[in-house]
Design an enzyme around this catalytic site. Structure first.
Site, PDB file in Angstrom:
ATOM      1  N   ILE A 155      -9.106   9.571  -3.960  1.00  0.00           N
ATOM      2  CA  ILE A 155      -9.600   9.218  -2.627  1.00  0.00           C
ATOM      3  C   ILE A 155      -9.160  10.306  -1.653  1.00  0.00           C
ATOM      4  CG2 ILE A 155      -9.641   7.398  -0.858  1.00  0.00           C
ATOM      5  CD1 ILE A 155     -10.559   6.379  -3.647  1.00  0.00           C
ATOM      6  N   ASN A 185       0.812  -1.226   0.000  1.00  0.00           N
ATOM      7  CA  ASN A 185       0.000   0.000   0.000  1.00  0.00           C
ATOM      8  C   ASN A 185       0.844   1.275   0.000  1.00  0.00           C
ATOM      9  OD1 ASN A 185      -2.747   1.119   0.248  1.00  0.00           O
ATOM     10  ND2 ASN A 185      -1.980   1.938   2.195  1.00  0.00           N
ATOM     11  N   TYR A 232       4.592   9.175 -11.347  1.00  0.00           N
ATOM     12  CA  TYR A 232       3.605   8.403 -10.589  1.00  0.00           C
ATOM     13  C   TYR A 232       2.818   7.466 -11.500  1.00  0.00           C
ATOM     14  CZ  TYR A 232      -0.272   7.572  -7.311  1.00  0.00           C
ATOM     15  OH  TYR A 232      -1.223   6.995  -6.495  1.00  0.00           O
TER      16      TYR A 232
HETATM   17  N1  LIG Z   1      -5.392   8.863  -2.389  1.00  0.00           N
HETATM   18  C1  LIG Z   1      -5.630   8.586  -3.668  1.00  0.00           C
HETATM   19  O1  LIG Z   1      -6.389   9.298  -4.354  1.00  0.00           O
HETATM   20  C2  LIG Z   1      -5.017   7.380  -4.321  1.00  0.00           C
HETATM   21  C3  LIG Z   1      -5.464   7.034  -5.597  1.00  0.00           C
HETATM   22  C4  LIG Z   1      -4.926   5.934  -6.230  1.00  0.00           C
HETATM   23  C5  LIG Z   1      -3.952   5.180  -5.604  1.00  0.00           C
HETATM   24  N2  LIG Z   1      -3.516   5.525  -4.370  1.00  0.00           N
HETATM   25  C6  LIG Z   1      -2.471   4.690  -3.781  1.00  0.00           C
HETATM   26  O2  LIG Z   1      -2.948   4.152  -2.558  1.00  0.00           O
HETATM   27  C7  LIG Z   1      -1.851   3.938  -1.664  1.00  0.00           C
HETATM   28  C8  LIG Z   1      -2.143   4.614  -0.347  1.00  0.00           C
HETATM   29  O3  LIG Z   1      -2.225   6.019  -0.602  1.00  0.00           O
HETATM   30  P1  LIG Z   1      -2.886   7.077   0.400  1.00  0.00           P
HETATM   31  O4  LIG Z   1      -3.812   7.906  -0.388  1.00  0.00           O
HETATM   32  O5  LIG Z   1      -3.365   6.403   1.648  1.00  0.00           O
HETATM   33  O6  LIG Z   1      -1.602   7.962   0.668  1.00  0.00           O
HETATM   34  P2  LIG Z   1      -0.995   8.543   2.022  1.00  0.00           P
HETATM   35  O7  LIG Z   1       0.018   9.535   1.606  1.00  0.00           O
HETATM   36  O8  LIG Z   1      -2.106   8.967   2.930  1.00  0.00           O
HETATM   37  O9  LIG Z   1      -0.318   7.236   2.638  1.00  0.00           O
HETATM   38  C9  LIG Z   1       0.809   6.650   2.039  1.00  0.00           C
HETATM   39  C10 LIG Z   1       1.520   5.851   3.090  1.00  0.00           C
HETATM   40  O10 LIG Z   1       2.715   5.317   2.494  1.00  0.00           O
HETATM   41  C11 LIG Z   1       3.731   5.374   3.472  1.00  0.00           C
HETATM   42  N3  LIG Z   1       5.063   5.413   2.843  1.00  0.00           N
HETATM   43  C12 LIG Z   1       5.570   6.338   1.999  1.00  0.00           C
HETATM   44  N4  LIG Z   1       6.846   6.042   1.683  1.00  0.00           N
HETATM   45  C13 LIG Z   1       7.149   4.879   2.352  1.00  0.00           C
HETATM   46  C14 LIG Z   1       8.309   4.074   2.437  1.00  0.00           C
HETATM   47  N5  LIG Z   1       9.435   4.375   1.775  1.00  0.00           N
HETATM   48  N6  LIG Z   1       8.261   2.960   3.211  1.00  0.00           N
HETATM   49  C15 LIG Z   1       7.127   2.633   3.882  1.00  0.00           C
HETATM   50  N7  LIG Z   1       5.989   3.366   3.839  1.00  0.00           N
HETATM   51  C16 LIG Z   1       6.005   4.481   3.082  1.00  0.00           C
HETATM   52  C17 LIG Z   1       3.461   6.672   4.224  1.00  0.00           C
HETATM   53  O11 LIG Z   1       4.079   6.643   5.497  1.00  0.00           O
HETATM   54  C18 LIG Z   1       1.942   6.662   4.312  1.00  0.00           C
HETATM   55  O12 LIG Z   1       1.512   5.988   5.470  1.00  0.00           O
HETATM   56  C19 LIG Z   1      -0.613   4.499  -2.384  1.00  0.00           C
HETATM   57  O13 LIG Z   1       0.085   3.449  -3.016  1.00  0.00           O
HETATM   58  C20 LIG Z   1      -1.206   5.432  -3.426  1.00  0.00           C
HETATM   59  O14 LIG Z   1      -0.348   5.614  -4.522  1.00  0.00           O
HETATM   60  C21 LIG Z   1      -4.028   6.604  -3.717  1.00  0.00           C
END
Ligand SMILES: NC(=O)c1ccc[n+]([C@@H]2O[C@H](COP(=O)([O-])OP(=O)(O)OC[C@H]3O[C@@H](n4cnc5c(N)ncnc54)[C@H](O)[C@@H]3O)[C@@H](O)[C@H]2O)c1
Length: 201
Positions: free
Chosen positions: A142, A44, A109
């Site tokens: 999201i 994630n 990305y």
């Molecule tokens: N929020 C959106 O709109 C969205 C849309 C599509 C995909 N995503 C994907 O969903 C996943 C979760 O995203 P989110 O929205 O909760 O983002 P967020 O920024 O709230 O959380 C991302 C998490 O990744 C962790 N992280 C970052 N670098 C890291 C590393 N080197 N080692 C370990 N942990 C690390 C951070 O500590 C954080 O807890 C991500 O892969 C993101 O790309 C998010």
């Protein structure tokens, strides 16, 4: 973690930089020691470093590759070996709609999230033969910390392009993870489940 424990589950917390293969290995060993086995891996962790192509610095390209692709590789390589020994397991990767459609300002990305789809489909074939299912979730926009950085007018445009007329909630994605991890998805392998309210970029 407290919520899991309050509901009679077991939980441990191992802070890990997914880019660091040794830290991933240490956390894997700690988890096996404390909990015995790993049934489900959810890749994630993910970051953005957005910018137009011509202004994107190499360090921002590399950092996003490192977390969003190398991180997924490190965690899956470590855990898959243990799952293969038991001939069962479930791996879920976080992709994104921008990995399917592309997006302005997200060269790095979107490349990683398209890469995650490639990894998912390759591993579904390679690890599927060993009883391990590998799927991805491709969320739309999201409401999380990640999208707090996105300008309001971009988010409004995304809502406008979404037939359901809103951003997703973290729970919307969590339910998709839960489904893919459950026995209800026991014949689902190599799927890219879009959780995007019907958004077309
Ligand atoms: N929020 C959106 O709109 C969205 C849309 C599509 C995909 N995503 C994907 O969903 C996943 C979760 O995203 P989110 O929205 O909760 O983002 P967020 O920024 O709230 O959380 C991302 C998490 O990744 C962790 N992280 C970052 N670098 C890291 C590393 N080197 N080692 C370990 N942990 C690390 C951070 O500590 C954080 O807890 C991500 O892969 C993101 O790309 C998010």
């Amino acid at each position: 973690m407290n919520i899991i424990r309050e509901n009679s589950g077991e939980a441990i917390f191992c802070p890990t930089d997914v880019c660091n293969a040794q830290e991933v290995q240490n956390s894997l060993e700690m988890t096996l020691q404390e909990l015995g086995q790993i049934d489900i891996l959810i890749n994630n962790a993910g970051i953005t470093r957005d910018g137009f192509l011509t202004r994107m610095e190499l360090k921002d390209w590399q950092k996003v590759m490192e977390v969003n692709l190398t991180g997924v590789f490190n965690c899956t390589r470590a855990v898959a070996e243990k799952m293969m020994e038991r001939e069962e397991g479930c791996i879920i990767n976080a992709s994104s709609v921008v990995g399917v459609y592309g997006n302005i300002g997200q060269t790095n990305y979107s490349a990683t999230k398209a890469g995650v789809i490639g990894l998912t489909r390759s591993w579904a074939k390679e690890l599927g033969r060993k009883g391990i299912r590998v799927n991805a979730v491709a969320p739309g926009f999201i409401a999380t910390k990640m999208t707090e950085k996105v300008p309001e007018k971009v988010l409004d445009r995304m809502k406008g392009n979404t037939p359901l007329g809103r951003l997703g909630k973290p729970e919307d994605v969590a339910w998709a993870y839960l489904y893919l991890a459950s026995d209800h998805a026991s014949f689902v392998n190599g799927a890219i489940l879009q959780v995007d309210g019907g958004l077309v970029l």
